[in-house]
Scaffold this active site. Structure first.
Site, PDB file in Angstrom:
ATOM      1  N   ASP A   1       0.757  -1.166   0.002  1.00 48.91           N
ATOM      2  CA  ASP A   1      -0.109   0.131  -0.002  1.00 48.91           C
ATOM      3  C   ASP A   1       0.806   1.281  -0.141  1.00 48.91           C
ATOM      4  O   ASP A   1       1.814   0.996   0.364  1.00 48.91           O
ATOM      5  CB  ASP A   1      -0.860   0.180   1.210  1.00 48.91           C
ATOM      6  CG  ASP A   1      -2.022  -1.144   1.039  1.00 48.91           C
ATOM      7  OD1 ASP A   1      -2.456  -1.382   0.017  1.00 48.91           O
ATOM      8  OD2 ASP A   1      -2.356  -1.185   2.348  1.00 48.91           O
TER       9      ASP A   1
ATOM     10  N   TYR B   1       6.744  -9.525   7.362  1.00 49.88           N
ATOM     11  CA  TYR B   1       6.511  -8.053   7.616  1.00 49.88           C
ATOM     12  C   TYR B   1       7.331  -7.463   8.734  1.00 49.88           C
ATOM     13  O   TYR B   1       7.070  -8.209   9.975  1.00 49.88           O
ATOM     14  CB  TYR B   1       5.163  -7.486   7.388  1.00 49.88           C
ATOM     15  CG  TYR B   1       4.608  -7.654   6.124  1.00 49.88           C
ATOM     16  CD1 TYR B   1       4.650  -6.546   5.248  1.00 49.88           C
ATOM     17  CD2 TYR B   1       3.972  -8.740   5.459  1.00 49.88           C
ATOM     18  CE1 TYR B   1       3.906  -6.200   4.075  1.00 49.88           C
ATOM     19  CE2 TYR B   1       3.194  -8.787   4.196  1.00 49.88           C
ATOM     20  CZ  TYR B   1       3.509  -7.479   3.548  1.00 49.88           C
ATOM     21  OH  TYR B   1       2.763  -7.475   2.320  1.00 49.88           O
TER      22      TYR B   1
END
EC number: 5.4.99.12
Length: 267
Positions: free
Chosen positions: A55, A111
Site C-alpha cells: 500500500d 513483515y
C-alpha cells in the site's frame, strides 16, 4: 529469458506499488527504467509480475518483480538499474524459470512494523501475539475483498524490544489486505490495555463483530520473501547507491527526531 529483481524502496515516495494512472508508483518507476533501457518493450509482452502490492506509504527491503527480457540482458545489473531508478533500489538479480510468478511461488512473506514504545505492557503484547499464530479467519483483522478467502496461516508473530521502540515481525504464507497493520494495532491495543486477550480470541472465532483499524502504513516494511531454489545475487558496486541514499534518509530522520524531541522537552 526470464529474470527477477530483488528490490527495496522507500514507500513514502510512492502512491503504493501497483500502477495507477497519473500517480507515481513503485511498479511504474521500475517499468519506466526497464523500457527506457530497452530491456522490455511493454508490460504485457514482458509478462511483468510483482510479488506483493504494498500500500501507499509501506516500504520494502525485499520485494520481487519478474519479467521476460526483450533485449539487452547485460543491462539487468543492480549498478546499471539503480542509476536510472529513484527511491527504488535493486539489491539482487536472478534468472528464473519461464513460468515463475513472484507472488505464487513465494513460500512465505515476512513483515516488520516499527512501533515507538508508548509505555506498553510487554507481557500483554506477547500473550496477545501468541493468539494470532496458526490458521484463523482473519476477517476482523483485514480489509476484506469479495473474492478473497479470509482464512490465512500466520507462522510466527515475534515482538523484538529495542531501545525506545519495538519491532513486530509477522511471517505468514500470505496476507490479506491491511492484515499485517491491523494485527499490529491489535497488539498495540493489548499493550495499552484497550483490548483484552479474550476479545482477540472472540474476534478470531467470529464471535465478536468489532473490527480493528490498521496502523499507519509508514511503520511497515516488507522484510523478506522465501523462495525455493531462487537465489538473488548482488554485489557491493550494485548496492553502493542504495547505501548512500538510505544513509541520507537515516541522517535526515535523526535530525528531525532530535529537533522535535527538544521541542517536546521544551514544552
Amino acid at each position: 529469458m526470464r529474470l527477477a529483481l530483488r528490490i527495496a524502496y522507500d514507500g513514502t515516495a510512492f502512491y503504493g506499488f501497483q500502477r495507477q494512472p497519473g500517480l507515481r508508483t513503485v511498479e511504474g518507476e521500475i517499468i519506466r527504467a526497464l523500457t527506457k533501457l530497452g530491456i522490455i518493450e511493454d508490460v504485457e509482452s514482458s509478462n511483468f509480475k510483482g510479488a506483493s502490492r504494498t500500500d501507499r506509504g509501506v516500504s520494502a527491503f525485499f520485494n520481487v518483480v519478474a519479467f521476460d527480457v526483450a533485449s539487452r540482458p547485460d543491462l539487468v545489473r543492480p549498478e546499471v538499474l539503480n542509476f536510472h531508478l529513484k527511491d527504488v533500489w535493486v539489491l539482487g538479480t536472478a534468472e528464473v524459470p519461464e513460468d515463475f510468478h513472484p507472488r505464487f511461488w513465494a513460500k512465505s512473506k515476512t513483515y516488520r512494523y516499527y512501533l515507538i514504545d508508548a509505555g506498553f505492557d510487554e507481557k500483554a503484547m506477547r500473550e496477545c501475539a501468541k493468539l494470532f499464530i496458526g490458521t484463523h479467519d482473519f476477517s476482523a483483522f483485514a480489509r476484506l475483498e469479495p473474492h478473497k478467502n479470509p482464512v490465512r496461516e500466520l507462522i510466527r508473530a515475534d515482538i523484538i524490544k529495542r531501545q525506545g521502540y519495538y519491532i513486530i515481525e509477522l511471517e505468514g504464507k500470505s496476507f490479506l489486505w491491511e492484515m499485517a497493520r491491523r494485527i499490529v494495532n491489535a497488539l498495540r491495543f493489548c499493550g495499552l490495555g484497550i483490548l483484552t486477550e479474550e476479545e482477540v480470541e472472540k474476534m478470531l472465532n467470529g464471535e465478536y463483530s468489532r473490527k480493528i483499524p490498521p496502523a499507519r502504513p509508514e511503520g511497515l516494511v516488507l522484510w523478506g520473501i522465501e523462495y525455493e531454489g531462487i537465489e538473488f545475487r548482488g554485489n557491493e558496486k550494485g548496492i553502493r547507491k542504495a547505501k548512500h541514499d538510505l544513509f541520507e534518509r537515516y541522517s535526515e530522520a535523526l535530525t528531525r527526531a532530535a529537533l522535535f524531541g527538544d521541542l517536546l522537552l521544551g514544552l
